[in-house]
Write a protein that holds these residues in place. Structure first.
Motif, PDB file in Angstrom:
ATOM      1  N   ARG A   1       6.770  -0.744   2.322  1.00  0.00           N
ATOM      2  CA  ARG A   1       7.149   0.549   2.885  1.00  0.00           C
ATOM      3  C   ARG A   1       6.231   1.682   2.421  1.00  0.00           C
ATOM      4  O   ARG A   1       5.746   2.459   3.202  1.00  0.00           O
ATOM      5  N   ALA A   2       5.985   1.766   1.106  1.00  0.00           N
ATOM      6  CA  ALA A   2       5.266   2.929   0.579  1.00  0.00           C
ATOM      7  C   ALA A   2       3.755   2.753   0.661  1.00  0.00           C
ATOM      8  O   ALA A   2       3.018   3.301  -0.133  1.00  0.00           O
ATOM      9  N   GLU A   3       3.297   1.960   1.620  1.00  0.00           N
ATOM     10  CA  GLU A   3       1.898   1.584   1.635  1.00  0.00           C
ATOM     11  C   GLU A   3       0.940   2.779   1.618  1.00  0.00           C
ATOM     12  O   GLU A   3      -0.006   2.824   0.828  1.00  0.00           O
TER      13      GLU A   3
ATOM     14  N   ARG B   1      -1.727   3.364  -1.294  1.00  0.00           N
ATOM     15  CA  ARG B   1      -3.145   3.299  -0.970  1.00  0.00           C
ATOM     16  C   ARG B   1      -3.847   4.537  -1.517  1.00  0.00           C
ATOM     17  O   ARG B   1      -4.917   4.459  -2.101  1.00  0.00           O
ATOM     18  N   ALA B   2      -3.204   5.690  -1.347  1.00  0.00           N
ATOM     19  CA  ALA B   2      -3.784   6.927  -1.857  1.00  0.00           C
ATOM     20  C   ALA B   2      -3.907   6.874  -3.375  1.00  0.00           C
ATOM     21  O   ALA B   2      -4.924   7.275  -3.938  1.00  0.00           O
ATOM     22  N   VAL B   3      -2.854   6.330  -4.036  1.00  0.00           N
ATOM     23  CA  VAL B   3      -2.883   6.259  -5.498  1.00  0.00           C
ATOM     24  C   VAL B   3      -4.067   5.418  -5.971  1.00  0.00           C
ATOM     25  O   VAL B   3      -4.811   5.803  -6.861  1.00  0.00           O
TER      26      VAL B   3
ATOM     27  N   ALA C   1     -12.159   9.567  -5.962  1.00  0.00           N
ATOM     28  CA  ALA C   1     -12.437  10.977  -5.693  1.00  0.00           C
ATOM     29  C   ALA C   1     -12.977  11.678  -6.942  1.00  0.00           C
ATOM     30  O   ALA C   1     -13.526  12.768  -6.842  1.00  0.00           O
ATOM     31  N   LEU C   2     -12.801  11.042  -8.113  1.00  0.00           N
ATOM     32  CA  LEU C   2     -13.304  11.665  -9.336  1.00  0.00           C
ATOM     33  C   LEU C   2     -14.783  11.338  -9.502  1.00  0.00           C
ATOM     34  O   LEU C   2     -15.242  10.293  -9.059  1.00  0.00           O
TER      35      LEU C   2
ATOM     36  N   MET D   1     -10.719  -2.127  -2.781  1.00  0.00           N
ATOM     37  CA  MET D   1      -9.453  -2.467  -2.135  1.00  0.00           C
ATOM     38  C   MET D   1      -9.415  -1.921  -0.710  1.00  0.00           C
ATOM     39  O   MET D   1      -9.014  -2.617   0.221  1.00  0.00           O
ATOM     40  N   ALA D   2      -9.849  -0.661  -0.549  1.00  0.00           N
ATOM     41  CA  ALA D   2      -9.821  -0.064   0.789  1.00  0.00           C
ATOM     42  C   ALA D   2     -10.707  -0.853   1.747  1.00  0.00           C
ATOM     43  O   ALA D   2     -10.326  -1.122   2.890  1.00  0.00           O
TER      44      ALA D   2
END
Ligand SMILES: Nc1ncnc2c1ncn2[C@@H]1O[C@H](COP(=O)(O)OP(=O)(O)OP(=O)(O)O)[C@@H](O)[C@H]1O
Ligand SMILES: [Mg+2]
Lengths: 308, 370
Positions: free
Chosen positions: A114-116, A120-122, A128-129, A188-189
């Motif tokens: 559900r919280a995909e 994914r953002a996490v 991004a760093l 992963m992405a």
């Protein structure tokens, strides 16, 4: 009469001619400046560095060629050999860990949970760093007096030790940890996009054929991700070879020079120790390594695609 | 080979009822066609049969065994997909033997089965290629080979031919039919092509909106369609529907028709017996194009027919036949004649209605009368 009409059709009005010309030339006009920049600042400076590596330049560039002196000096330098050994350790572990965790995370995320979107953002967020931020954060986390070791000792495990970052010979592994943490999400992405590209009915066919979930992944889906593996490998390989900022922020090449990588070696010699010639020679060796790894892979892959 | 029984299958996605109470049964060795327009639930039903999806309620029996709670691999079925779904990283040989390997068939036997299947489908020369190196028709063959190799209780085909070009589709259709005759397999075959349905099926289930509109043999469905939907869906060009009033005609029932040349009554004779209670009411006459033809042919073959001169509005030659279009009761009616009998558009010619096979529908419910 017929021919005169044809002639009229062949010569367009003058205004149209200019517009046609601009239209066909537009891509060249747009790409021109970037091409010029790339030529000067990438290939131009590569050539300049190559030239310098064959001179006796120290603090300032000199242009009289002296042959392979700098390369001989480079390979007689112990610190360079340590940097190379570290690159081998860092490169293989970093690439291996990123590929494995990236693939595992992608497979877990692919289970239509559900919280995909959130997860994914996490996972993608570290990407991004900048490596400087990652390096600084991990320097604190791994610092025996501040980070994990301190925390666990406070929890009551008085003898717990985790001081790789200040141990010569182990500090390079902390670079691996921080680097893998930063880049796994990106891999992963890549894999997730690849997994989503697999035709649904292929999976259904495999289910009907009697394959369980593990077999479906290992025999059918993962092999079909070959192009993704290839892209990830190239990206990770060049990140590994170029790694500079991460080491600088995390260990500064230390303790001593035990976690030096070729890039930090090059920086130290070219800019701190006034040995531009030696620095240039090490830079050329890095370039050749990248070329030596990537060109054969690209060649193999394009040839495979040509064969279909 | 096994029979297949579907008992009151329902499937609900969220608030949408995609399958409503589907029930049917075929015997071992029968070829069932599920046909219907896009979105009517054919693939959903097939996926439920395969165990790739679960029914909201209802039962599925393969042979005498309820398989509702079995996973796809334990149902002993094989499936052929519209997109072929070949494993891209494996050679044709590996594609075919993968299912056998999963079922722990010994290596040697696997090889024998692959060779036998390759021979049946004439693709021995393709065995070492990857799917990317095959044409659409060859991939189709491999997909079928993969199914045949498993020798399952039940074959499921989901629009296997719809990605092929017209010529290849006809060839493969014949091949599937031959294959069925040879293997005596029980097959469920989804298509939205009514010609495939008619030529391949031993039973056809016409579906619409998640329901089975009619279930029967191809001829039954063609000759005695249950309602307007089935009548219009099966047959090409499709059946003509003419709305008309039933009137008294020489002691029997006739239909009041109107053309540009004036009104007339079409005498139905025996065909109209069932319509007697509806005298004076409006109903829908269904005649297929081949049942309105040049009077010479029809009068020679039909049990009873009615001939009359009509003005032809449009002519469409198809090759073997020519389609003529006339206007009756405001509807454009398609007639099929032999090319040498056809006249030009704008002319008049005598056409005859073969009324022995005419059907009638209730205009409100759409159901066939009688
Ligand atoms: N996972 C799903 N969630 C919600 N609705 C669905 C889902 N899968 C299918 N449907 C709906 O169920 C209906 C039937 O779909 P199905 O794929 O069975 O149609 P079909 O008869 O196979 O059509 P086609 O000929 O186009 O393949 C469609 O209206 C579709 O929108
Ligand atoms: Mg479908």
């Amino acid at each position: 009469m017929n021919s005169s009409r044809a002639d009229a059709a062949l010569s367009p009005p003058p205004g149209k001619k200019l517009r046609d010309y601009v239209e066909t030339a537009l891509p060249k006009i747009v790409l021109g400046p970037t091409l010029a920049c790339a030529l000067v600042f990438v290939y131009g400076f590569v050539l300049w560095t190559a030239w310098l590596s064959f001179t006796e330049s120290r603090l300032l560039p000199r242009y009289d060629l002296v042959g392979f002196i700098q390369y001989v000096a480079l390979f007689e330098n112990d610190r360079w050999w340590i940097a190379l050994k570290n690159l081998a350790i860092f490169g293989s572990l970093f690439i291996g860990i990123c590929l494995v965790t990236g693939l595992l995370l992608a497979i877990l995320l692919d289970q239509r949970i559900r919280a995909e979107g959130f997860l994914r953002a996490v996972y993608l967020y570290p990407m991004a760093l900048s490596f400087i931020v990652t390096g600084t954060a991990w320097r604190w986390i791994l610092n025996p007096g501040l980070g994990i070791e301190h925390l666990v000792r406070q929890l009551g495990f008085e003898t717990f030790t985790f001081d790789w970052i200040v141990t010569p010979g182990m500090s390079i592994y902390t670079v691996v940890i921080a680097g893998a943490w930063q880049s796994s999400g990106f891999v992963m992405a890549l894999f997730l996009a690849g997994l989503r590209g697999v035709d649904d009915s292929i999976i259904k066919a495999a289910q009907v054929d009697g394959a369980g979930p593990v077999r479906i992944y290992t025999r059918i889906i993962i092999p079909s991700l070959r192009p993704v593996f290839f892209s990830a490998l190239i990206i990770l390989a060049h990140i590994a070879i170029k790694s500079f900022d991460l080491v600088m922020a995390l260990t500064g090449g230390g303790p001593g020079f035990s976690s030096d990588l070729p890039a930090t070696f090059m920086y130290v010699f070219a800019f701190n120790r006034n040995q531009i010639g030696l620095g240039a020679a090490s830079a050329m060796m890095m370039l050749l390594t990248v070329v030596a790894i990537i060109v054969p892979m690209m060649y193999a892959e394009t040839r495979r695609q040509h064969r279909g | 080979m096994s029979s297949l029984t579907i008992r009151n299958i329902r499937k609900v996605f969220g608030a949408v009822e995609v399958l409503k109470d589907i029930a049917l049964r075929i015997d071992a060795g029968e070829f069932l066609i599920l046909v219907g327009p896009s979105g009517c639930g054919k693939s959903t039903l097939l996926n439920i049969l395969a165990g790739l999806d679960t029914a909201t309620s209802g039962e599925i029996l393969i042979g005498d065994k309820v398989v509702n709670n079995l996973s796809p691999k334990d149902r002993d079925i094989a499936m052929v997909f519209q997109s072929y779904a070949l494993y891209p990283n494996m050679t044709v040989r590996q594609n075919i033997s993968f299912g056998l390997e999963m079922r722990r068939v010994p290596k040697q036997e696997q090889g024998e089965i692959v060779d036998r299947v390759a021979k049946i489908l004439q693709m021995a020369h393709l065995l070492d290629r990857k799917p990317a190196q095959l044409s659409g028709g060859q991939r189709q063959r491999v997909a079928m080979g993969r199914a045949i190799a498993r020798d399952p209780q039940l074959f499921l085909f989901d629009e296997p031919l719809s990605n092929l070009d017209a010529k290849l589709r006809v060839e493969m259709r014949t091949e599937i039919k031959l294959l069925h005759d040879r293997l005596k397999a029980t097959i469920v075959y989804v298509t939205h092509d009514q010609i495939e349905a008619m030529t391949l099926g031993s039973k056809i289930a016409v579906m619409q909106g998640g329901e089975i509109r009619q279930f029967g043999s191809p001829q039954e469905i063609y000759d005695r369609p249950a309602d307007l939907f089935v009548a219009g869906f099966i047959g090409s060009p499709s059946m003509n529907f003419i709305k008309a009033q039933a009137v008294e005609d020489a002691g029997g029932v006739g239909l009041q028709l109107q053309t540009a040349d004036g009104p007339f009554v079409l005498p139905l004779r025996e065909a109209g017996e069932a319509l007697r209670p509806r005298m004076g009411k409006t109903l829908i006459l269904g005649v297929r194009p081949e049942q309105i033809s040049d009077s010479g042919t029809v009068l020679r073959t039909a049990r009873y027919a009615y001939a009359r001169k009509f003005r032809i509005e449009l002519v469409e030659p198809t090759g073997p036949d020519t389609l003529l279009f006339v206007r009756i009761n405001g509807e454009t009616v398609c007639c099929r004649v032999r090319p040498e009998q056809a006249c030009a558009a704008g002319e008049s010619m005598e056409l005859a209605f073969d009324l022995s096979k005419a059907v009638f529908f209730d205009p409100d419910s759409g159901k066939r009368i009688g």
